[in-house]
Design an enzyme around this catalytic site. Structure first.
Site, PDB file in Angstrom:
ATOM      1  N   VAL A  43      14.847  -7.252   0.002  1.00  0.00           N
ATOM      2  CA  VAL A  43      16.017  -6.610   0.625  1.00  0.00           C
ATOM      3  C   VAL A  43      16.408  -7.458   1.831  1.00  0.00           C
ATOM      4  CG1 VAL A  43      16.799  -4.565   1.896  1.00  0.00           C
ATOM      5  CG2 VAL A  43      15.386  -4.311  -0.156  1.00  0.00           C
ATOM      6  N   GLU A  58      10.552  -5.159  -4.573  1.00  0.00           N
ATOM      7  CA  GLU A  58       9.371  -5.889  -4.079  1.00  0.00           C
ATOM      8  C   GLU A  58       9.443  -7.322  -4.595  1.00  0.00           C
ATOM      9  OE1 GLU A  58       6.242  -5.505  -2.170  1.00  0.00           O
ATOM     10  OE2 GLU A  58       6.384  -7.610  -2.750  1.00  0.00           O
ATOM     11  N   CYS A 115     -10.427   3.208  11.284  1.00  0.00           N
ATOM     12  CA  CYS A 115     -10.747   1.786  11.375  1.00  0.00           C
ATOM     13  C   CYS A 115     -12.251   1.617  11.240  1.00  0.00           C
ATOM     14  CB  CYS A 115     -10.257   1.249  12.725  1.00  0.00           C
ATOM     15  SG  CYS A 115     -10.318  -0.532  12.810  1.00  0.00           S
ATOM     16  N   LYS A 154      -1.790   1.073  12.816  1.00  0.00           N
ATOM     17  CA  LYS A 154      -1.218   0.647  11.527  1.00  0.00           C
ATOM     18  C   LYS A 154      -2.334   0.250  10.556  1.00  0.00           C
ATOM     19  CE  LYS A 154       3.136  -0.775  13.665  1.00  0.00           C
ATOM     20  NZ  LYS A 154       3.944   0.336  13.202  1.00  0.00           N
ATOM     21  N   THR A 155      -2.650   1.153   9.645  1.00  0.00           N
ATOM     22  CA  THR A 155      -3.730   0.908   8.673  1.00  0.00           C
ATOM     23  C   THR A 155      -3.367   1.498   7.308  1.00  0.00           C
ATOM     24  OG1 THR A 155      -4.819   3.011   9.189  1.00  0.00           O
ATOM     25  CG2 THR A 155      -5.566   1.098  10.446  1.00  0.00           C
ATOM     26  N   CYS A 173      -4.354  -3.074  11.646  1.00  0.00           N
ATOM     27  CA  CYS A 173      -5.795  -2.946  11.860  1.00  0.00           C
ATOM     28  C   CYS A 173      -6.226  -3.521  13.208  1.00  0.00           C
ATOM     29  CB  CYS A 173      -6.616  -3.576  10.752  1.00  0.00           C
ATOM     30  SG  CYS A 173      -8.324  -3.033  10.886  1.00  0.00           S
ATOM     31  N   ASP A 176       3.214   0.205   7.855  1.00  0.00           N
ATOM     32  CA  ASP A 176       3.272  -0.634   9.052  1.00  0.00           C
ATOM     33  C   ASP A 176       4.679  -0.754   9.642  1.00  0.00           C
ATOM     34  OD1 ASP A 176       0.591  -1.032   8.575  1.00  0.00           O
ATOM     35  OD2 ASP A 176       0.809  -3.099   7.862  1.00  0.00           O
ATOM     36  N   ALA A 202      -5.423   3.379   5.873  1.00  0.00           N
ATOM     37  CA  ALA A 202      -5.933   4.745   6.016  1.00  0.00           C
ATOM     38  C   ALA A 202      -4.821   5.679   6.495  1.00  0.00           C
ATOM     39  CB  ALA A 202      -7.095   4.763   7.008  1.00  0.00           C
ATOM     40  N   GLN A 209      -5.618  -5.766   1.658  1.00  0.00           N
ATOM     41  CA  GLN A 209      -5.835  -6.494   2.914  1.00  0.00           C
ATOM     42  C   GLN A 209      -7.076  -6.031   3.697  1.00  0.00           C
ATOM     43  OE1 GLN A 209      -1.935  -6.814   5.092  1.00  0.00           O
ATOM     44  NE2 GLN A 209      -1.094  -6.065   3.178  1.00  0.00           N
ATOM     45  N   ALA A 251       0.834  -1.207   0.000  1.00  0.00           N
ATOM     46  CA  ALA A 251       0.000   0.000   0.000  1.00  0.00           C
ATOM     47  C   ALA A 251       0.868   1.257   0.000  1.00  0.00           C
ATOM     48  CB  ALA A 251      -0.908  -0.018   1.230  1.00  0.00           C
TER      49      ALA A 251
HETATM   50  P1  FAD Z   1       1.858  -3.880   3.040  1.00  0.00           P
HETATM   51  O1  FAD Z   1       0.691  -3.347   2.290  1.00  0.00           O
HETATM   52  O2  FAD Z   1       1.678  -5.139   3.829  1.00  0.00           O
HETATM   53  O3  FAD Z   1       3.050  -4.042   1.995  1.00  0.00           O
HETATM   54  C1  FAD Z   1       4.361  -4.409   2.357  1.00  0.00           C
HETATM   55  C2  FAD Z   1       5.073  -4.879   1.093  1.00  0.00           C
HETATM   56  O4  FAD Z   1       6.469  -5.033   1.387  1.00  0.00           O
HETATM   57  C3  FAD Z   1       4.558  -6.210   0.596  1.00  0.00           C
HETATM   58  O5  FAD Z   1       4.209  -6.129  -0.763  1.00  0.00           O
HETATM   59  C4  FAD Z   1       5.731  -7.160   0.842  1.00  0.00           C
HETATM   60  O6  FAD Z   1       5.823  -8.191  -0.130  1.00  0.00           O
HETATM   61  C5  FAD Z   1       6.923  -6.212   0.755  1.00  0.00           C
HETATM   62  N1  FAD Z   1       8.122  -6.713   1.442  1.00  0.00           N
HETATM   63  C6  FAD Z   1       8.177  -7.480   2.557  1.00  0.00           C
HETATM   64  N2  FAD Z   1       9.440  -7.791   2.856  1.00  0.00           N
HETATM   65  C7  FAD Z   1      10.217  -7.198   1.918  1.00  0.00           C
HETATM   66  C8  FAD Z   1      11.624  -7.157   1.697  1.00  0.00           C
HETATM   67  N3  FAD Z   1      12.478  -7.829   2.482  1.00  0.00           N
HETATM   68  N4  FAD Z   1      12.094  -6.451   0.645  1.00  0.00           N
HETATM   69  C9  FAD Z   1      11.237  -5.773  -0.170  1.00  0.00           C
HETATM   70  N5  FAD Z   1       9.890  -5.795  -0.008  1.00  0.00           N
HETATM   71  C10 FAD Z   1       9.390  -6.495   1.026  1.00  0.00           C
HETATM   72  N6  FAD Z   1      -6.281  -0.969   6.943  1.00  0.00           N
HETATM   73  C11 FAD Z   1      -7.276  -0.051   6.841  1.00  0.00           C
HETATM   74  O7  FAD Z   1      -7.000   1.111   6.522  1.00  0.00           O
HETATM   75  N7  FAD Z   1      -8.577  -0.362   7.079  1.00  0.00           N
HETATM   76  C12 FAD Z   1      -8.958  -1.630   7.380  1.00  0.00           C
HETATM   77  O8  FAD Z   1     -10.149  -1.904   7.568  1.00  0.00           O
HETATM   78  C13 FAD Z   1      -7.947  -2.628   7.470  1.00  0.00           C
HETATM   79  N8  FAD Z   1      -8.282  -3.909   7.763  1.00  0.00           N
HETATM   80  C14 FAD Z   1      -7.309  -4.872   7.745  1.00  0.00           C
HETATM   81  C15 FAD Z   1      -7.694  -6.187   8.000  1.00  0.00           C
HETATM   82  C16 FAD Z   1      -6.756  -7.198   7.956  1.00  0.00           C
HETATM   83  C17 FAD Z   1      -7.185  -8.613   8.241  1.00  0.00           C
HETATM   84  C18 FAD Z   1      -5.396  -6.901   7.624  1.00  0.00           C
HETATM   85  C19 FAD Z   1      -4.375  -8.008   7.522  1.00  0.00           C
HETATM   86  C20 FAD Z   1      -5.003  -5.593   7.402  1.00  0.00           C
HETATM   87  C21 FAD Z   1      -5.951  -4.560   7.478  1.00  0.00           C
HETATM   88  N9  FAD Z   1      -5.606  -3.228   7.288  1.00  0.00           N
HETATM   89  C22 FAD Z   1      -6.590  -2.247   7.236  1.00  0.00           C
HETATM   90  C23 FAD Z   1      -4.176  -2.809   7.349  1.00  0.00           C
HETATM   91  C24 FAD Z   1      -3.545  -2.458   6.010  1.00  0.00           C
HETATM   92  O9  FAD Z   1      -3.731  -3.482   5.069  1.00  0.00           O
HETATM   93  C25 FAD Z   1      -2.055  -2.208   6.234  1.00  0.00           C
HETATM   94  O10 FAD Z   1      -1.904  -1.297   7.296  1.00  0.00           O
HETATM   95  C26 FAD Z   1      -1.396  -1.640   4.981  1.00  0.00           C
HETATM   96  O11 FAD Z   1      -1.447  -2.606   3.948  1.00  0.00           O
HETATM   97  C27 FAD Z   1       0.046  -1.240   5.296  1.00  0.00           C
HETATM   98  O12 FAD Z   1       0.723  -0.905   4.121  1.00  0.00           O
HETATM   99  P2  FAD Z   1       2.294  -1.217   3.969  1.00  0.00           P
HETATM  100  O13 FAD Z   1       2.660  -0.811   2.589  1.00  0.00           O
HETATM  101  O14 FAD Z   1       3.029  -0.680   5.131  1.00  0.00           O
HETATM  102  O15 FAD Z   1       2.385  -2.810   4.085  1.00  0.00           O
END
Ligand code: FAD
Length: 416
Positions: A82, A39, A345, A310-311, A165, A302, A313, A47, A17
């Site tokens: 990474v 990635e 949330c 952690k969302t 979340c 996150d 949003a 999610q 995200a």
């Molecule tokens: P992610 O979207 O998880 O992306 C991380 C990326 O990093 C992934 O593609 C992964 O493959 C990659 N990665 C991992 N390790 C490495 C590495 N070593 N090197 C390079 N890349 C790597 N949020 C809301 O806003 N509202 C909701 O209602 C909500 N409900 C949720 C319900 C559930 C069950 C879950 C699981 C999550 C929910 N969320 C919700 C939370 C939301 O999905 C996350 O907070 C959001 O996706 C965080 O974004 P991010 O990019 O930090 O992590």
């Protein structure tokens, strides 16, 4: 470090995200930038809809898209993980041993699901009535468990915070209870919520309405209980009591189905890196999202240490801050944009209602719309089901930043 193979002006670690939102926004502002996303996965998951998948209210296939279709034009995709950071020489290392040099780094690899921290869980998750919405394939199994449940005991667990979340562990419990109610088996069933914490929600304004929802379904809430082991064949779960006079005691409970929210932490390769704070998260200023020791590094999503919920949003409002402050740094201008800790949330309380919790740092309640935010609403259910997926795929991931301002509206809150 090994031989240097690749060099980019901006490297983004993680194409989830946060990574896609930031990349798209940077490209919109300056298409000439030399950006690469590291990635490993060829799939991207929405999610926030996993909760609805677990409740049988959303097509699981609509939560997945090809990563290649989301990476904005002009941005290079390096399909590796990474493994190491060397911020003192502006380099990082990939799983195939290649080193990459960057001028600016944005770190957003999400968090780690620590399934292994619960004894026996890895052997039984996805079968024996043990499910979890925290991965797509297990969320599909959650729906099987709910549909096949026919009286007995249904357990829902919530580990220590932070998790992604914070409301997700109980949203699925309310969907399950509403499904049992519709099928006239709720009264003969024993629905139990075991949570490590001492309140239904970290923002007190929303804790009370959630207590009422749980009471309405007749759910037994067990605060201060942490799941430590599970035996799927015996259908037994063991909890440790974490505070009070009985701290350290163990409680063994049988179940017919159990929805487990796994413990969560910063990814190991972040924890072990010079970028981490004491708890393992990428050590950023909570307002500017700039690293506290390396000024050419930012983090969001996150993996960041900022103490917001952690969302996705939160990511939506963090991304413009990172983009603005990074572009300012590139031009040697002072960065002016700050993040206020906003998170949201949508607390699903049934198949037709949601309490939309929106809040900032220090638990300040900051609704976007001039409505009492503690009320369960059908309109917010429709928003969760229909509007938020569009906001995610077609707005945030496309790098759009426009937003309706959220703000404190104390006159709308119920009087104590
Ligand atoms: P992610 O979207 O998880 O992306 C991380 C990326 O990093 C992934 O593609 C992964 O493959 C990659 N990665 C991992 N390790 C490495 C590495 N070593 N090197 C390079 N890349 C790597 N949020 C809301 O806003 N509202 C909701 O209602 C909500 N409900 C949720 C319900 C559930 C069950 C879950 C699981 C999550 C929910 N969320 C919700 C939370 C939301 O999905 C996350 O907070 C959001 O996706 C965080 O974004 P991010 O990019 O930090 O992590």
């Amino acid at each position: 470090m090994s031989e240097l193979a690749i060099k980019h002006n901006v490297i983004i670690v993680g194409g989830g995200a946060a990574g896609i939102a930031v990349a798209s926004s940077l490209v919109r502002k300056d298409p000439s930038l030399d950006i690469a996303i590291v990635e490993p996965s060829d799939k991207h998951y929405y999610q926030p809809a996993f909760t609805l998948v677990g409740g049988g209210a959303f097509n699981p296939e609509k939560t997945v898209r090809e990563e290649s279709k989301l990476i904005p034009e002009g941005v290079k995709w390096i399909q590796h993980a990474v493994t190491h950071f060397e911020p003192d020489i502006n380099q990082l290392k990939l799983s195939d041993g290649t080193s990459i040099e960057y001028k600016y780094l944005i770190v957003c690899p999400g968090l780690q699901l620590d399934w292994h921290k619960i004894d026996g869980l890895e052997d039984t998750i996805g079968k024996n009535g043990v499910c979890s919405n925290y991965l797509k394939q297990y969320a599909e199994y959650t729906w099987q468990c709910i549909k096949n449940f026919n009286e007995g005991r249904a357990i829902f667990t919530q580990p220590a915070m932070p998790i992604k979340c914070a409301g997700a562990p109980q949203k699925i419990m309310y969907l399950a209870s509403d499904y049992f109610r519709k099928n006239k088996i709720l009264e003969a069933s024993d629905v139990q919520f075991f949570l490590q914490g001492a309140a239904m929600f970290s923002v007190p304004t929303f804790a009370k309405p959630l207590e009422k929802v749980a009471a309405r379904y007749g759910i037994n809430v067990n605060f201060g209980h942490n799941l430590i082991s599970i035996d799927g064949n015996k259908k037994e779960a063991v909890f440790e009591v974490v505070d009070g006079n009985n701290a350290g005691n163990r409680v063994t409970t049988t179940f017919d189905m159990i929805h487990v929210t796994p413990p969560q932490s910063a990814p190991d390769f972040i924890k072990e890196s010079p970028l981490a704070d004491e708890a393992g998260w990428v050590d950023v200023d909570q307002h500017t999202l700039q690293h506290k020791r390396y000024e050419n590094i930012f983090s969001l999503g996150d993996a960041a240490s900022s103490p917001n919920s952690k969302t996705a949003a939160a990511v939506r409002l963090q991304s413009p801050v990172v983009v603005h402050n990074l572009l300012a740094l590139m031009k040697n201008k002072s960065s002016g944009k700050t993040y206020d800790g906003y998170s949201s949330c949508p607390l699903v309380t049934s198949y037709h209602s949601v309490i939309l919790a929106e809040f900032c740092y220090e638990g300040k309640v900051t609704p976007t719309l001039p409505l009492d935010p503690t009320k369960e609403r059908y309109s917010m259910w429709l928003m969760k089901l229909k509007f938020l997926p569009i906001l995610y795929w077609d707005w945030m991931l496309k790098g759009h930043e426009g937003d309706i301002k959220h703000k404190e509206r104390p006159h709308l809150l119920p009087k104590e």
